[in-house]
Write an enzyme that holds these catalytic residues in place. Sequence first.
Site, PDB file in Angstrom:
ATOM      1  N   THR A 179       1.147  -4.689   4.227  1.00  0.00           N
ATOM      2  CA  THR A 179       0.836  -5.149   5.580  1.00  0.00           C
ATOM      3  C   THR A 179       0.205  -6.534   5.612  1.00  0.00           C
ATOM      4  O   THR A 179       0.230  -7.200   6.647  1.00  0.00           O
ATOM      5  CB  THR A 179      -0.110  -4.162   6.292  1.00  0.00           C
ATOM      6  OG1 THR A 179      -1.318  -4.039   5.530  1.00  0.00           O
ATOM      7  CG2 THR A 179       0.539  -2.796   6.443  1.00  0.00           C
ATOM      8  N   ASP A 180      -0.376  -6.997   4.497  1.00  0.00           N
ATOM      9  CA  ASP A 180      -1.126  -8.258   4.518  1.00  0.00           C
ATOM     10  C   ASP A 180      -0.283  -9.433   4.998  1.00  0.00           C
ATOM     11  O   ASP A 180      -0.754 -10.273   5.769  1.00  0.00           O
ATOM     12  CB  ASP A 180      -1.674  -8.574   3.122  1.00  0.00           C
ATOM     13  CG  ASP A 180      -2.932  -7.789   2.793  1.00  0.00           C
ATOM     14  OD1 ASP A 180      -3.266  -6.864   3.558  1.00  0.00           O
ATOM     15  OD2 ASP A 180      -3.571  -8.094   1.766  1.00  0.00           O
ATOM     16  N   THR A 231       0.821  -1.215   0.000  1.00  0.00           N
ATOM     17  CA  THR A 231       0.000   0.000   0.000  1.00  0.00           C
ATOM     18  C   THR A 231       0.849   1.257   0.000  1.00  0.00           C
ATOM     19  O   THR A 231       0.493   2.253  -0.627  1.00  0.00           O
ATOM     20  CB  THR A 231      -0.932   0.002   1.231  1.00  0.00           C
ATOM     21  OG1 THR A 231      -1.783  -1.140   1.165  1.00  0.00           O
ATOM     22  CG2 THR A 231      -1.786   1.256   1.280  1.00  0.00           C
ATOM     23  N   SER A 236       1.601  -7.331  -1.125  1.00  0.00           N
ATOM     24  CA  SER A 236       2.153  -8.464  -0.372  1.00  0.00           C
ATOM     25  C   SER A 236       1.228  -9.666  -0.374  1.00  0.00           C
ATOM     26  O   SER A 236       1.669 -10.777  -0.067  1.00  0.00           O
ATOM     27  CB  SER A 236       2.494  -8.041   1.069  1.00  0.00           C
ATOM     28  OG  SER A 236       1.325  -7.798   1.821  1.00  0.00           O
TER      29      SER A 236
END
Length: 322
Positions: free
Chosen positions: A85-86, A12, A52
Site C-alpha cells: 500500500t505504501d 503486506t 512497495s
Amino acid sequence: MAHIQLLGTGGTIASRSHGTRGAVAIDTSAALVPTQYGDVTVHARDVMTTGSYRLDLADLRRIAEAVGQALADPGTDGVVVTHGTDTLEETAFLLDLVHASPKPVVVTGAQHTADSPEADGPRNVAEAVRAAADEHLRGAGALICFNGTVRSARGARKVHTTASSPFGGGTAVAHMAGDRLVVTATPRRYPPLPTPPAAFDGTRVEIVTAYPGASPDLLDHAVELGSRAVVLAGTGVGNAGPGFAEATKRATENGCVVVLSTRAPWGPVVPTYGNGGGIDLVAAGAIPSGDLNPFQARILAAVLLSYDTAPEEFPETFETYR
C-alpha cells in the site's frame, strides 16, 4: 466463465512476521488465491516479491509490462495486481496512464500480514477478482479495490497508515453490497500513453515541498543533481515562499521542467497569488498539475520525459493528462 490473471508484486499482503526483524514479503501469489472463485477462474504468477517502499521506476515499468502482457492474452478477461500500500497509488496511476484495453485492471493489497489473525488480504483479493471480472467495469481503466470499495487510480492516495480502508480520493466507481458488486460510476478516461521505454527507469524527477522557511536552494540542488523535472509541492492552491519563483526560472532556463502541485491532500492547483505565489511561479515557467497530487504528477512527468518530450512540448502534453 471469466478468467482473471493475478500478478503478485509483494507487499503486506504477501508478508509474514519475523519477530524483531519485522514483517517481510515472502509469500507467492499462488498462496493468496484459490484457482477459482465461483464462476471465475484465476491464474496467479509473481512479477516480484518485495515491499512497495523498496520499488523504483524500473520496478514500476516491469509491473506495467507484465500487466500489458496479461491483457494481451485473448483468454484473459481482467487483471488483478497485488501490491504494497505504501506506493500503490503511483503504480496504479502508471497502469492507468498506459491502459489501452477495455479489460479492467484492479490493484489491491492488505493492511495486515498474511499470518495476522486479522488478515484482510483474502477478502480484498476476492473482491478485486470480482471487480476485474465484472463486465460493467470494462473501459474503466486501472482501479484500486480495498475493503469493499473500488475507486479510480487517478486521484487516489493513501490517507491512513493503519486503517482497513487506507485509500481516499479518486472516483468511487463500485462497492460491495453483501456478495454483490454494485457499479455506480465510470471514471473519465484519457488517451492511453505507450508503456514507457527503458529510459523511464533512470528518469530523475524530484519532489520539493514548500513550508514556512523552506529554502529554494533545494530546487537548485535538484537541478544540479541532474533532475529532468522537479515537482514543487506548494502550499494551498499552489504557492511557495521567497526565492522559489526565481529558482523556478533558473531551473526552466536550464531545461528542467518544474511542475507546480500542492501539499494539500485534496483540491486542484489554481494559481491565484502574486508576491512569489502561484501567479509568479507560473510566470517563471512552472506548469500547474491540475488535480494531480505531487506523487502522481511525478509519475506523469517521468513517463513523458522518458519519451524525450522536449521542454517546449511538455506543457501542452502534460496538460492533456493532468
